[in-house]
Write an enzyme that holds these catalytic residues in place. Structure first.
Site, PDB file in Angstrom:
ATOM      1  N   SER A 438       0.822  -1.215   0.000  1.00  0.00           N
ATOM      2  CA  SER A 438       0.000   0.000   0.000  1.00  0.00           C
ATOM      3  C   SER A 438       0.852   1.259   0.000  1.00  0.00           C
ATOM      4  O   SER A 438       0.333   2.338  -0.237  1.00  0.00           O
ATOM      5  CB  SER A 438      -0.976   0.002   1.172  1.00  0.00           C
ATOM      6  OG  SER A 438      -0.492  -0.701   2.254  1.00  0.00           O
ATOM      7  N   HIS A 459      -3.254  -3.388  -6.225  1.00  0.00           N
ATOM      8  CA  HIS A 459      -3.535  -2.904  -4.875  1.00  0.00           C
ATOM      9  C   HIS A 459      -5.016  -3.079  -4.547  1.00  0.00           C
ATOM     10  O   HIS A 459      -5.866  -2.403  -5.112  1.00  0.00           O
ATOM     11  CB  HIS A 459      -3.120  -1.428  -4.791  1.00  0.00           C
ATOM     12  CG  HIS A 459      -3.322  -0.811  -3.456  1.00  0.00           C
ATOM     13  ND1 HIS A 459      -3.677   0.507  -3.287  1.00  0.00           N
ATOM     14  CD2 HIS A 459      -3.222  -1.324  -2.211  1.00  0.00           C
ATOM     15  CE1 HIS A 459      -3.782   0.774  -1.994  1.00  0.00           C
ATOM     16  NE2 HIS A 459      -3.509  -0.321  -1.323  1.00  0.00           N
ATOM     17  N   GLU A 471      -6.685  -0.996  -7.550  1.00  0.00           N
ATOM     18  CA  GLU A 471      -5.818   0.007  -8.157  1.00  0.00           C
ATOM     19  C   GLU A 471      -4.612  -0.734  -8.750  1.00  0.00           C
ATOM     20  O   GLU A 471      -3.892  -1.419  -8.026  1.00  0.00           O
ATOM     21  CB  GLU A 471      -5.371   0.952  -7.028  1.00  0.00           C
ATOM     22  CG  GLU A 471      -4.761   2.241  -7.445  1.00  0.00           C
ATOM     23  CD  GLU A 471      -4.507   3.160  -6.230  1.00  0.00           C
ATOM     24  OE1 GLU A 471      -4.337   2.652  -5.103  1.00  0.00           O
ATOM     25  OE2 GLU A 471      -4.463   4.383  -6.408  1.00  0.00           O
ATOM     26  N   ASN A 509      -4.884   6.262  -1.817  1.00  0.00           N
ATOM     27  CA  ASN A 509      -4.393   6.555  -0.466  1.00  0.00           C
ATOM     28  C   ASN A 509      -3.900   7.997  -0.323  1.00  0.00           C
ATOM     29  O   ASN A 509      -3.958   8.566   0.765  1.00  0.00           O
ATOM     30  CB  ASN A 509      -3.296   5.568  -0.063  1.00  0.00           C
ATOM     31  CG  ASN A 509      -3.902   4.222   0.314  1.00  0.00           C
ATOM     32  OD1 ASN A 509      -5.123   4.105   0.426  1.00  0.00           O
ATOM     33  ND2 ASN A 509      -3.065   3.213   0.502  1.00  0.00           N
TER      34      ASN A 509
HETATM   35  P1  NAD Z   1      -0.910  -9.483   7.533  1.00  0.00           P
HETATM   36  O1  NAD Z   1       0.070  -9.273   8.575  1.00  0.00           O
HETATM   37  O2  NAD Z   1      -2.315  -9.760   7.933  1.00  0.00           O
HETATM   38  O3  NAD Z   1      -0.473 -10.695   6.589  1.00  0.00           O
HETATM   39  C1  NAD Z   1       0.818 -10.856   6.099  1.00  0.00           C
HETATM   40  C2  NAD Z   1       1.048 -12.343   5.885  1.00  0.00           C
HETATM   41  O4  NAD Z   1       2.268 -12.496   5.217  1.00  0.00           O
HETATM   42  C3  NAD Z   1       1.114 -13.146   7.172  1.00  0.00           C
HETATM   43  O5  NAD Z   1       0.252 -14.246   7.108  1.00  0.00           O
HETATM   44  C4  NAD Z   1       2.587 -13.576   7.233  1.00  0.00           C
HETATM   45  O6  NAD Z   1       2.757 -14.837   7.866  1.00  0.00           O
HETATM   46  C5  NAD Z   1       2.919 -13.639   5.759  1.00  0.00           C
HETATM   47  N1  NAD Z   1       4.342 -13.552   5.500  1.00  0.00           N
HETATM   48  C6  NAD Z   1       5.256 -12.734   6.068  1.00  0.00           C
HETATM   49  N2  NAD Z   1       6.482 -12.966   5.573  1.00  0.00           N
HETATM   50  C7  NAD Z   1       6.355 -13.964   4.670  1.00  0.00           C
HETATM   51  C8  NAD Z   1       7.266 -14.662   3.837  1.00  0.00           C
HETATM   52  N3  NAD Z   1       8.543 -14.362   3.815  1.00  0.00           N
HETATM   53  N4  NAD Z   1       6.773 -15.630   3.034  1.00  0.00           N
HETATM   54  C9  NAD Z   1       5.471 -15.918   3.030  1.00  0.00           C
HETATM   55  N5  NAD Z   1       4.571 -15.304   3.816  1.00  0.00           N
HETATM   56  C10 NAD Z   1       5.003 -14.338   4.627  1.00  0.00           C
HETATM   57  O7  NAD Z   1      -0.832  -8.200   6.582  1.00  0.00           O
HETATM   58  P2  NAD Z   1      -1.926  -7.607   5.573  1.00  0.00           P
HETATM   59  O8  NAD Z   1      -2.710  -6.563   6.265  1.00  0.00           O
HETATM   60  O9  NAD Z   1      -2.619  -8.721   4.904  1.00  0.00           O
HETATM   61  O10 NAD Z   1      -1.001  -6.835   4.538  1.00  0.00           O
HETATM   62  C11 NAD Z   1      -0.263  -7.509   3.568  1.00  0.00           C
HETATM   63  C12 NAD Z   1       0.161  -6.563   2.464  1.00  0.00           C
HETATM   64  O11 NAD Z   1      -0.995  -5.942   1.895  1.00  0.00           O
HETATM   65  C13 NAD Z   1       1.059  -5.418   2.918  1.00  0.00           C
HETATM   66  O12 NAD Z   1       1.968  -5.127   1.902  1.00  0.00           O
HETATM   67  C14 NAD Z   1       0.086  -4.249   3.082  1.00  0.00           C
HETATM   68  O13 NAD Z   1       0.700  -2.996   2.921  1.00  0.00           O
HETATM   69  C15 NAD Z   1      -0.852  -4.527   1.951  1.00  0.00           C
HETATM   70  N6  NAD Z   1      -2.209  -3.940   2.094  1.00  0.00           N
HETATM   71  C16 NAD Z   1      -2.851  -3.994   3.285  1.00  0.00           C
HETATM   72  C17 NAD Z   1      -4.125  -3.441   3.401  1.00  0.00           C
HETATM   73  C18 NAD Z   1      -4.878  -3.507   4.703  1.00  0.00           C
HETATM   74  O14 NAD Z   1      -5.915  -2.833   4.827  1.00  0.00           O
HETATM   75  N7  NAD Z   1      -4.440  -4.290   5.655  1.00  0.00           N
HETATM   76  C19 NAD Z   1      -4.727  -2.847   2.286  1.00  0.00           C
HETATM   77  C20 NAD Z   1      -4.040  -2.827   1.072  1.00  0.00           C
HETATM   78  C21 NAD Z   1      -2.786  -3.386   0.991  1.00  0.00           C
END
Ligand code: NAD
Length: 729
Positions: A438, A459, A471, A509
Site C-alpha cells: 500500500s 492494490h 488500483e 491513499n
Molecule cells: P498481515 O500481517 O495480515 O499478513 C501478512 C502475511 O504475510 C502473514 O500471514 C505472514 O505470515 C505472511 N508472511 C510474512 N512474511 C512472509 C514470507 N517471507 N513468506 C510468506 N509469507 C510471509 O498483513 P496484511 O494486512 O494482509 O497486509 C499484507 C500486504 O498488503 C502489505 O503489503 C500491506 O501494505 C498490503 N495492504 C494492506 C491493506 C490492509 O488494509 N491491511 C490494504 C491494502 C494493501
C-alpha cells in the site's frame, strides 16, 4: 422487430420474448421503446390475441435503462436550452414521459398482460413488469427485482414510484425507492411485488395459465373504490410521510435532489388519479435529470464505471486466460485475495511461511462461505467447489505454472525482496509478479526482480471481498503485457480496475490521507471531534474521517509517517500531525478499532462506539457556535479534490474517469458530486480556485490551487472538456 419476437398460441395468447442480439442483458433504449409501442399496438388491434405474456430470451429479464440514452438526451437538452429554454424543457419532459405513457397504454388497454420474470429485473425493466396486470417470478435465488435508480442520481421514471406506492406497504415501499434495495423471489412475493413464484421452467406456462383462467385487464388502482395502502391524510399517513422525510434527510443530508423528488412523487402522486400521478412523476424525473448531481452521477457511476469494467484501459494485446494464480502471504489481505480469485473459478496456490499460516488463510474462505450458506447466499456444493480450488502450502515449487503471482506479505521491502526472488526462481519467464503493497513505490520493489517489465502493483482495498475497486500501479518498466494481464485478472474477479502511475500512496491513499489529515488539522485547531465527524457526513462522506482512521489503524498512520520521514526527511511530515498520532499511539495505546480504542472507544457489542472523552482535553476547544459548518464541509472536499487534481498534474492519474470512479469506490468520496474532478468541473475551475484561495488564507497552504487549476481557471477548460477534446483529436 429486431429485439422482440411475438408468437401467438392456439389459445390466442401472445408470447412476447425480449432478446436483444449481441447483448448479454436486455436494456431499454430508444429502439426498445419503439418496439414496445409496436407490440402494444399489435396486441391491442389483433382480434385473435386475447392477452400477452412478456418474458426474456436471456438468463435475466432485463438490467434497466441504457443510461447513455439519458446522457445523449441531456446533451440535446443543453444545446436546445441555449436557444430556447421553454422548448428545451418541453422536449426533456416529452422524453421523460414517453416510457410512462407507453406502459400506461398497455396497462389501461383491454387485453391482460402477465410478465414472466425469468431472472433479474431491474429499473425500467422491472417497471415494465409492474405495469403488467400480473407478475410471475422464477424461484431462482439469484433473481432479484428492484428499482436502483436512486443510486445513480435518478428516480424510477417509468411509473415505478406510483406503482410501488400503490402496491407495497408504505414503509417498505419508501425504503425500496429511497435505498434502491432489490429483493429476492420470496421477499418480492411477501411485499406484493409479484403474484406468484414458481420454478424457472414454469414461469411462462404459469403466466399463460393466469390469462386462460380469466385474468382481468385491470390494474388494482383502476378498479373503482381502490384505496392505496397509505392514506396520506390519515394519522398514519401523516406520520409515515414525516418519518419518511426524516429518514431521507438522515441518509442524504439534503445532498441528493433525486431522493427529495422521490418523496415528492409518493406524497403528491398518492393524492392523484393514476394518469395524473404518472405525469407528475415524469415532471420530477425531468427535473431530476437537469440537476448537476444526476449529470455527474450518471457519468461517473454508470458510464465511466461501465467503460472501466469493459477494460477501457486495457492495451491492445491478446487476451490472457488466467488458470492459476499464486497468492503469497495468507494474512488479512492474502486470505481475501485467495477467496475472490477462487470465487471466479481460478485455481489458487496460497503460500505462507509455514503450512499452519497457509491453512489459516484458507480457513477464512471456509468461514466466509459457511456464513453465506447460513444466510442462503451460497450452497454446500459451491463451497466445496471453491475450497477445492485453493491449495495452501509453504512450498514455493507449487507456484510453478502460475500465470500471475500476487504477494501480500508484511509491508517490508526486505521481506518482499526475498519473496520476489524465491518466486521468480520457480515461475515461467512470462508469468506476471504483482505486489499488493500500500505504500512502497512499485519501481523500488521491482529492483528485486530480474524482469521488471513483468512486475506490477495490484492494490486491493479491505475488506477484499466487499470492496469493488482495485488500483493497478505501473512501475517505470512495467510492460503492456503485464498491464493487460492485471486488467484481465481484475475483470475476471468482477472488480473495477483503475490504472495509475507510480507515486508514494499511489492515487486512492493519497486522497484518503488528505481526508484524515484535514480532520487532524481540525482537532489541532480545537474543533470539537463530533463536529469533525458530523461535518464530513453532512457533506456526503459515508464514513467520518476519525472513524475511518480508527478502521485503517492509527498505528499504521504512525508507521507511514515514520517511513515517509525516513525516506524523504523530517520536513515531509507535519510535526503537529506526528505529535497527535504519537500521543494517541505511544502515550495512550490508542491504535484504532483493532485494539478496541482509537479516536473512539469500542465497548463490547451491542454497545455503540463513543468518541474518547479525553480527546477534547488534548487541544483547547473552540466554541462550536463560532465555527462555520460550511467551512468545515468544504475543507474536506476541497483538500481531497486538490490532491486528485495534483495527481493528474503529476501524471499519476492519466485518465480522469479513473480519478472519479476510484475516489467513489475506494473511499466513498461524496458520490453525488460524481467524484473529485467532477466536483471541480461542475462548479467550474475558476469558482473552485477562488474558494480554495479563501481556504488557503485561513486554513493552510495545502489549499493553494495547483498550477493546473490556475491554468484551467484562466482558460475556462474543465477536466472532462479537455478529455473530450483530446478524444476528438
Ligand atoms: P498481515 O500481517 O495480515 O499478513 C501478512 C502475511 O504475510 C502473514 O500471514 C505472514 O505470515 C505472511 N508472511 C510474512 N512474511 C512472509 C514470507 N517471507 N513468506 C510468506 N509469507 C510471509 O498483513 P496484511 O494486512 O494482509 O497486509 C499484507 C500486504 O498488503 C502489505 O503489503 C500491506 O501494505 C498490503 N495492504 C494492506 C491493506 C490492509 O488494509 N491491511 C490494504 C491494502 C494493501
Amino acid at each position: 422487430m429486431k429485439n422482440f419476437t411475438l408468437e401467438t398460441d392456439s389459445d390466442g395468447i401472445a408470447l412476447i420474448t425480449w432478446d436483444m442480439p449481441g447483448k448479454t442483458m436486455n436494456v431499454i433504449d430508444n429502439d426498445i421503446m419503439d418496439e414496445i409501442e409496436q407490440w402494444i399496438d399489435k396486441v391491442a388491434t389483433d382480434d385473435t390475441i386475447k392477452g400477452a405474456v412478456i418474458t426474456s430470451g436471456k438468463k435475466t429479464f432485463g438490467a434497466g435503462a441504457d443510461l447513455t440514452m439519458l446522457q445523449a438526451m441531456l446533451g440535446t437538452y443543453a444545446e436546445e436550452k441555449a436557444r430556447d429554454e421553454e422548448k428545451a424543457a418541453q422536449m426533456l419532459f416529452d422524453g421523460a414521459y414517453r416510457l410512462n405513457q407507453t406502459l400506461r397504454k398497455m396497462e389501461a388497454g383491454d387485453k391482460p398482460y402477465v410478465c414472466a420474470i425469468n431472472g433479474l429485473a431491474m429499473g425500467g425493466c422491472f417497471e415494465i413488469a409492474l405495469a403488467c396486470h400480473a407478475r410471475v417470478m422464477t424461484d431462482d435465488e439469484k433473481a432479484t427485482v428492484g428499482l436502483p435508480e436512486v443510486k445513480v442520481g435518478l428516480l424510477p421514471g417509468g411509473g415505478g414510484t406510483q406503482r410501488i406506492a400503490r402496491l407495497v406497504n408504505p414503509q417498505d415501499g419508501v425504503q425500496m425507492l429511497l435505498q434502491g434495495k432489490s429483493h429476492r423471489p420470496a421477499k418480492a412475493k411477501q411485499l406484493n411485488l409479484v403474484h406468484e413464484v414458481v420454478p424457472a421452467a414454469d414461469v411462462v406456462d404459469r403466466a399463460k395459465q393466469m390469462i386462460r383462467d380469466g385474468l382481468k385487464a385491470e390494474a388494482p388502482w383502476d378498479v373503482k373504490g381502490f384505496k392505496p395502502p397509505l392514506n396520506i391524510w390519515s394519522p398514519q399517513g401523516v406520520q409515515m410521510i414525516s418519518a419518511g422525510n426524516a429518514l431521507m434527510h438522515k441518509e442524504t443530508y439534503g445532498n441528493y435532489p433525486n431522493a427529495l423528488n422521490i418523496m415528492k412523487c409518493v406524497y403528491e402522486g398518492l393524492q392523484l388519479p393514476m394518469d395524473l400521478a404518472l405525469k407528475r412523476e415524469s415532471r420530477y424525473f425531468a427535473n431530476t435529470l437537469t440537476t448537476p448531481e444526476a449529470r455527474a452521477m450518471i457519468r461517473s457511476l454508470f458510464i465511466n464505471m461501465q467503460e472501466l469494467n469493459k477494460g477501457a484501459r486495457r492495451p491492445d494485446v491478446p487476451k490472457s486466460k488466467l488458470k492459476k494464480v499464486g497468492v503469497i502471504g495468507a494474512g488479512f489481505m492474502g486470505a481475501g485475495i485467495a477467496y475472490v480469485t477462487a470465487k471466479a473459478g481460478i485455481e489458487v496456490v496460497l503460500l505462507d511461511r509455514d503450512q499452519e499460516a497457509a491453512d489459516k488463510g484458507k480457513a477464512w474462505s471456509e468461514e466466509t462461505l459457511d456464513k453465506a450458506i447460513s444466510r442462503k447466499r451460497s450452497t454446500a456444493e459451491k463451497k466445496d467447489a471453491l475450497l477445492n480450488l485453493i491449495t495452501p502450502t509453504d512450498d514455493y515449487s507449487r507456484l510453478g505454472g502460475c500465470d500471475l503471482v500476487i504477494e501480500a506479505v508484511f509491508e517490508d521491502k526486505g521481506i518482499k525482496k526475498t519473496v520476489t526472488e524465491s518466486t521468480e526462481a520457480v515461475i515461467a519467464d512470462d508469468a506476471i509478479f504483482a505486489s499488493n503493497t500500500s505504500t512502497i513505490p512499485i519501481t523500488e520493489l521491482a529492483e528485486a526482480s530480474k524482469r521488471a517489465d513483468n512486475f506490477i502493483g495490484i492494490h486491493f482495498f479491505s475488506p477484499v471481498d466487499r470492496m469493488m475497486l482495485v488500483e493497478i500501479i505501473m512501475g517505470a518498466d512495467t510492460s503492456d503485457n503485464a498491464l493487460a494481464m492485471a486488467i484481465d485478472y481484475v475483470l475476471a474477479i468482477k472488480k473495477t480496475p483503475i490504472v495509475v502511475n507510480d507515486s508514494r500512496g499511489f492515487y486512492v491513499n493519497r486522497c484518503v490521507m488528505r481526508y484524515m489529515q484535514e480532520a487532524w488539522n481540525m482537532l489541532i485547531e480545537g474543533v470539537p471531534a463530533p463536529m469533525v465527524e458530523n461535518a464530513a457526513k453532512m457533506v456526503g462522506m459515508p464514513v467520518g474521517p476519525l472513524t475511518l482512521n480508527d478502521e485503517v489503524a492509527i498505528d499504521l498512520s504512525q508507521k507511514v509517517m515514520k517511513q515517509t520521514i525516513a525516506d524523504l526527511g523530517a520536513d515531509a511530515v507535519n510535526p503537529d500531525h506526528l505529535k497527535l498520532v504519537n500521543t494517541l499511539v505511544d502515550d495512550h495505546g490508542r491504535i484504532g478499532k483493532k485494539g478496541g480504542k482509537g479516536f473512539f472507544d469500542y465497548p463490547p457489542k451491542p454497545a455503540k462506539k463513543k468518541l474518547w472523552p479525553e480527546l477534547k482535553d488534548m487541544y483547547p476547544q473552540k466554541d462550536p457556535g463560532s465555527l462555520d459548518v460550511k467551512d468545515l464541509k468544504d475543507r474536506f472536499l476541497y483538500t481531497i479534490a486538490m490532491e486528485a487534481a495534483r495527481t493528474v498534474e503529476e501524471n499519476v492519474v492519466t485518465d480522469i474517469r479513473e480519478a472519479d470512479v476510484g475516489a467513489i469506490l475506494g473511499f466513498g468520496f461524496a458520490p453525488y458530486t460524481g467524484g473529485p474532478l467532477s466536483f471541480i468541473d461542475e462548479m467550474g475551475p475558476a469558482v473552485f480556485r477562488d474558494r480554495a484561495n479563501e481556504l488557503a488564507a485561513r486554513f493552510g497552504d495545502h489549499f493553494k490551487p495547483t498550477k493546473l487549476i490556475e491554468n484551467m481557471a484562466a482558460s475556462g477548460d474543465t477536466f472532462y472538456g479537455a478529455a473530450k477534446q483530446r478524444a476528438a483529436a
